[in-house]
Structures are given as structure tokens and as C-alpha cells.
Design a protein around this motif. Structure first.
Motif, mmCIF file in Angstrom:
data_model
loop_
_atom_site.group_PDB
_atom_site.id
_atom_site.type_symbol
_atom_site.label_atom_id
_atom_site.label_comp_id
_atom_site.label_asym_id
_atom_site.label_seq_id
_atom_site.Cartn_x
_atom_site.Cartn_y
_atom_site.Cartn_z
ATOM 1 N N SER A 1 96.749 58.928 23.682
ATOM 2 C CA SER A 1 95.303 58.857 23.932
ATOM 3 C C SER A 1 94.553 59.681 22.901
ATOM 4 O O SER A 1 95.119 60.581 22.272
ATOM 5 N N CYS A 2 93.292 59.345 22.756
ATOM 6 C CA CYS A 2 92.427 60.004 21.785
ATOM 7 C C CYS A 2 91.013 60.008 22.356
ATOM 8 O O CYS A 2 90.537 58.981 22.839
ATOM 9 N N GLU A 3 90.369 61.162 22.316
ATOM 10 C CA GLU A 3 89.005 61.291 22.831
ATOM 11 C C GLU A 3 88.154 62.063 21.832
ATOM 12 O O GLU A 3 88.636 62.986 21.181
ATOM 13 N N ILE A 4 86.889 61.684 21.777
ATOM 14 C CA ILE A 4 85.927 62.345 20.891
ATOM 15 C C ILE A 4 84.974 63.179 21.740
ATOM 16 O O ILE A 4 84.487 62.718 22.774
ATOM 17 N N GLU A 5 84.708 64.389 21.305
ATOM 18 C CA GLU A 5 83.676 65.224 21.913
ATOM 19 C C GLU A 5 82.695 65.596 20.806
ATOM 20 O O GLU A 5 82.958 66.487 20.001
ATOM 21 N N ASP A 6 81.589 64.878 20.757
ATOM 22 C CA ASP A 6 80.590 65.135 19.722
ATOM 23 C C ASP A 6 79.754 66.356 20.064
ATOM 24 O O ASP A 6 79.359 66.557 21.214
ATOM 25 N N TYR A 7 79.477 67.160 19.044
ATOM 26 C CA TYR A 7 78.545 68.270 19.180
ATOM 27 C C TYR A 7 77.227 67.914 18.511
ATOM 28 O O TYR A 7 76.177 68.394 18.907
ATOM 29 N N VAL A 8 77.312 67.064 17.478
ATOM 30 C CA VAL A 8 76.118 66.641 16.748
ATOM 31 C C VAL A 8 76.284 65.176 16.357
ATOM 32 O O VAL A 8 77.341 64.782 15.866
ATOM 33 N N ILE A 9 75.245 64.401 16.596
ATOM 34 C CA ILE A 9 75.129 63.056 16.033
ATOM 35 C C ILE A 9 73.767 63.017 15.353
ATOM 36 O O ILE A 9 72.743 63.255 16.000
ATOM 37 N N GLN A 10 73.767 62.759 14.058
ATOM 38 C CA GLN A 10 72.524 62.659 13.297
ATOM 39 C C GLN A 10 72.352 61.216 12.850
ATOM 40 O O GLN A 10 73.251 60.655 12.226
ATOM 41 N N LEU A 11 71.205 60.644 13.170
ATOM 42 C CA LEU A 11 70.907 59.259 12.797
ATOM 43 C C LEU A 11 69.841 59.274 11.704
ATOM 44 O O LEU A 11 68.749 59.817 11.915
ATOM 45 N N PHE A 12 70.170 58.688 10.564
ATOM 46 C CA PHE A 12 69.256 58.663 9.418
ATOM 47 C C PHE A 12 69.090 57.234 8.916
ATOM 48 O O PHE A 12 69.549 56.895 7.831
ATOM 49 N N GLY A 13 68.496 56.389 9.698
ATOM 50 C CA GLY A 13 68.296 55.011 9.251
ATOM 51 C C GLY A 13 69.604 54.255 9.224
ATOM 52 O O GLY A 13 70.195 53.990 10.259
ATOM 53 N N ASN A 14 70.084 53.925 8.011
ATOM 54 C CA ASN A 14 71.324 53.143 7.907
ATOM 55 C C ASN A 14 72.563 54.017 7.774
ATOM 56 O O ASN A 14 73.640 53.516 7.488
ATOM 57 N N THR A 15 72.425 55.323 7.990
ATOM 58 C CA THR A 15 73.584 56.219 7.990
ATOM 59 C C THR A 15 73.549 57.107 9.230
ATOM 60 O O THR A 15 72.498 57.314 9.835
ATOM 61 N N ALA A 16 74.710 57.622 9.575
ATOM 62 C CA ALA A 16 74.817 58.557 10.695
ATOM 63 C C ALA A 16 75.931 59.538 10.399
ATOM 64 O O ALA A 16 76.962 59.175 9.832
ATOM 65 N N ASN A 17 75.705 60.785 10.771
ATOM 66 C CA ASN A 17 76.716 61.832 10.669
ATOM 67 C C ASN A 17 77.107 62.261 12.069
ATOM 68 O O ASN A 17 76.257 62.322 12.961
ATOM 69 N N THR A 18 78.384 62.588 12.239
ATOM 70 C CA THR A 18 78.836 63.159 13.502
ATOM 71 C C THR A 18 79.717 64.361 13.220
ATOM 72 O O THR A 18 80.375 64.434 12.174
ATOM 73 N N MET A 19 79.703 65.299 14.163
ATOM 74 C CA MET A 19 80.565 66.470 14.057
ATOM 75 C C MET A 19 80.993 66.858 15.456
ATOM 76 O O MET A 19 80.166 66.900 16.369
#
Length: 189
Positions: A128-146
Motif C-alpha cells: 500500500s501507498c498513501e500520500i499526506e500532503d502538507y502543501v498543494i500549490q496551484l499555479f494555472g497549468n502547474t501544481a506543486n505538492t509537498m
């Protein structure tokens, strides 16, 4: 002058009644839901590569990882900023498709100089694999996650890595990973 008056009057005439037109929208905006779906897809792919290795060995895992890389990463557009967790020296940064493949399944065991090192998806049987995001940044046609990625193996052991991704939307709507950075949580003991 009379022609101008006729033209002016006809320009003000009411348009014939028509049904409401279908509004068509062109948008390259990445949404939070799409980012989460892409992350879950990455997790499912990691488990699928691990399962392929368990049932079919290196060749099966390599085939599955190749399909995952082609579907999820943007190598068709240029180099990807790719940094696996435990890498050093010349293998620290992997901007090529071959480098990403080695991350998932390790170097080709049929090439003697590489030995039997395995990749992240093959050195343990991930279930199994799970994601726990602390930050999601949406910038138009790009997105960053951490955030954190928690993976659990067949024995119930849990591994945690810190993960940063950047996604970009292609013109056809597909999200592609163009930055993949992984690091181990720091232990100051």
C-alpha cells in the motif's frame, strides 16, 4: 447617407431567437482534485510495479515501470528534475527516462557493472501507498505538492519519505510530473 441609415438601422434590429449556445471553455487550470488523483495514481503504480516484480521478476517490473514512466512523467518534453531519496555521486540527479527507470526497478541485472541493486519499487514488496500532503500549490497549468509518502510492505513494515512533485498540464489535458524530489526524514539524534 441613406445607405448608412439603412445599415445602422439593420445593425440595431433584434437577432432571431436561438437556443442558449453551448459555452465552450478552454482551460489549462490544474485543480486540487486532479493533483490528488495523480498522486493516488502514482501510489497505485508503485504497488503495481512491486507486484509485477514479485510475480514476474525484473523483466515484468521493468515493463510495468516503463509504462508508468511514459504515462506519468513528462520525459517527452525534456529533462525531468528527478532526485530519489538515497542517491549519491553521479546517480544523485536523474533527468533522463533511464534514470527514472533505475529509480523504480534498479539497474538492469544482466549488465555486470551494476550488480544486483534494486529500485524503490522492487527492494521490498509494497502492498500500500498513501500520500499526506502538507502543501498543494496551484499555479494555472502547474501544481506543486509537498508532503509524506507512506508505503507499507507485505510484512507490515512502514517506510516514510518526504516527497515534492511538480505537475504540468499538457495541451490534451493530461497531468505530467516534471519534478520528483524525495528525501528521508531527518533524524537529529
Amino acid at each position: 447617407m441613406a445607405a448608412a441609415a439603412v445599415l445602422g438601422a439593420s445593425a440595431l434590429a433584434p437577432l432571431p431567437a436561438v437556443a442558449d449556445p453551448e459555452v465552450q471553455v478552454f482551460s489549462t487550470m490544474v485543480t486540487e482534485e486532479e493533483v490528488i488523483k495523480a498522486q493516488r495514481g502514482w501510489c497505485a503504480a508503485l504497488v503495481a510495479i512491486s507486484d509485477a516484480y514479485q510475480t514476474g521478476g525484473y523483466a515484468a517490473a521493468k515493463a510495468k515501470a516503463s509504462a508508468v514512466i511514459d504515462a506519468a512523467y513528462g520525459f517527452d518534453y525534456g529533462p525531468i528534475a528527478f532526485k530519489p531519496t538515497y542517491t549519491t555521486g553521479e546517480d544523485t540527479f536523474r533527468s533522463t527516462r533511464a534514470g527514472a527507470l533505475a529509480y523504480f526497478v534498479g539497474p538492469d541485472p544482466s549488465i555486470p557493472q551494476f550488480g544486483k541493486n534494486q529500485g524503490f519499487a522492487t527492494y521490498r514488496h509494497w502492498k500500500s501507498c498513501e500520500i499526506e500532503d502538507y502543501v498543494i500549490q496551484l499555479f494555472g497549468n502547474t501544481a506543486n505538492t509537498m508532503g509524506l509518502v507512506r508505503v507499507t510492505d507485505a510484512k507490515g513494515q512502514v517506510g516514510v519519505v518526504e516527497k515534492t512533485w511538480t505537475f504540468v498540464r499538457e495541451m490534451n489535458g493530461t497531468l505530467r510530473i516534471v519534478l520528483h524530489h524525495s528525501s528521508a526524514p531527518f533524524d537529529a539524534r
